[in-house]
Design an enzyme around this catalytic site. Structure first.
Site, PDB file in Angstrom:
ATOM      1  N   THR A 103      47.104  36.187  35.215  1.00 12.63           N
ATOM      2  CA  THR A 103      48.441  35.649  34.959  1.00 12.63           C
ATOM      3  C   THR A 103      48.500  34.200  35.420  1.00 12.63           C
ATOM      4  OG1 THR A 103      50.825  36.134  35.195  1.00 12.63           O
ATOM      5  CG2 THR A 103      49.462  36.392  37.160  1.00 12.63           C
ATOM      6  N   PRO A 143      41.306  32.604  38.001  1.00 12.99           N
ATOM      7  CA  PRO A 143      40.474  33.118  36.908  1.00 12.99           C
ATOM      8  C   PRO A 143      39.225  32.288  36.623  1.00 12.99           C
ATOM      9  CG  PRO A 143      42.771  33.381  36.333  1.00 12.99           C
ATOM     10  CD  PRO A 143      42.735  32.587  37.609  1.00 12.99           C
ATOM     11  N   MET A 194      45.098  35.207  39.615  1.00 16.56           N
ATOM     12  CA  MET A 194      46.305  34.432  39.361  1.00 16.56           C
ATOM     13  C   MET A 194      46.010  32.936  39.390  1.00 16.56           C
ATOM     14  SD  MET A 194      48.713  36.592  42.046  1.00 16.56           S
ATOM     15  CE  MET A 194      50.282  35.925  41.456  1.00 16.56           C
ATOM     16  N   CYS A 195      46.807  32.184  38.613  1.00 16.42           N
ATOM     17  CA  CYS A 195      46.796  30.729  38.663  1.00 16.42           C
ATOM     18  C   CYS A 195      45.405  30.178  38.308  1.00 16.42           C
ATOM     19  CB  CYS A 195      47.254  30.276  40.050  1.00 16.42           C
ATOM     20  SG  CYS A 195      47.653  28.512  40.170  1.00 16.42           S
ATOM     21  N   ILE A 196      44.770  29.439  39.215  1.00 11.54           N
ATOM     22  CA  ILE A 196      43.455  28.848  38.969  1.00 11.54           C
ATOM     23  C   ILE A 196      42.317  29.824  39.278  1.00 11.54           C
ATOM     24  CG2 ILE A 196      43.179  27.879  41.285  1.00 11.54           C
ATOM     25  CD1 ILE A 196      42.218  26.168  37.917  1.00 11.54           C
TER      26      ILE A 196
END
Length: 221
Positions: free
Chosen positions: A193, A141, A137-139
């Site tokens: 996401t 990845p 999620m968010c950063i």
């Protein structure tokens, strides 16, 4: 009765500015629970890269441990990431927060030349090699891309061109994705996401988390 997939959730501390983003972490845990699945929280047993005052964003002159801080979110039910065994799970999720790019790796400082913390690198590679579904999620990845980009994986951090460009330098691909949706890499079994890379409310974060978990379950089953 069909056995439901088991989730590992890897945390990086407690708090947006120096650990796991709490809304994202809890949204992931709630989405797993609502889906009727179980989870086990983990965190690396290492010193935080920095301790940040989450009110002022200023650095504080103290030291904290990532595992101990992560236990706040997990209500004490947490294990050292070194205890993670890929054979015990079908899915693993990495919530965002700046701890993802400071405590799991030093991407915030060194970009794609960053070094990934050893226990985090092991878990990502073992999860991939054993066919677990990986969620982020968010950063977060970016660390998945750093560890697994050589496989040509596809991830999202929303639509930030600068970060997307850095992700693609790892060999990974970036796909622009709406806040409430999930980017699904079917072949590599990776689901991501945007969360607070795009979200303006907790409900948007949860919508994305739920979409991510739904797709992870589909791939796992």
């Amino acid at each position: 009765m069909k056995k439901m997939p088991r989730f590992a959730v890897v945390l990086s501390g407690s708090g947006r500015a120096d650990g796991s983003e709490i809304h994202e972490s809890v949204s992931a845990l709630l989405a797993i629970d609502r889906a009727g699945c179980t989870y086990q929280c983990f965190a690396p047993n290492v010193e935080q890269a920095a301790v940040i005052n989450n009110m002022t964003s200023e650095k504080m002159d103290e030291k904290r441990n990532v595992l101990v801080e992560s236990a706040r979110i997990a209500r004490g039910e947490i294990k050292d990431l070194r205890e993670f065994n890929a054979k015990d799970f079908e899915c693993v999720i990495f919530p965002g927060g700046l701890g993802a790019v400071t405590n799991w790796c030093d991407f915030a400082k060194n970009g794609v030349a960053c070094t990934v913390e050893s226990s985090v690198s092991r878990v990502l590679n073992e999860a991939y090699d054993n066919g677990l579904v990986i969620g982020a999620m968010c950063i977060a990845p970016v660390i998945v891309a750093k560890a697994l980009g050589r496989h040509g994986i596809t991830v999202t951090i929303g639509n930030d061109k600068t970060v997307a460009g850095k992700i693609e330098q790892t060999g990974a691909k970036h796909q622009n994705t709406k806040v409430s949706d999930a980017c699904v890499d079917e072949e590599n079994r990776i689901v991501t996401t945007p969360a607070y890379m795009l979200a303006t409310s907790v409900k948007e974060v949860f919508a994305g988390a739920e979409a991510m978990v739904k797709e992870m379950l589909r791939l796992a089953q």
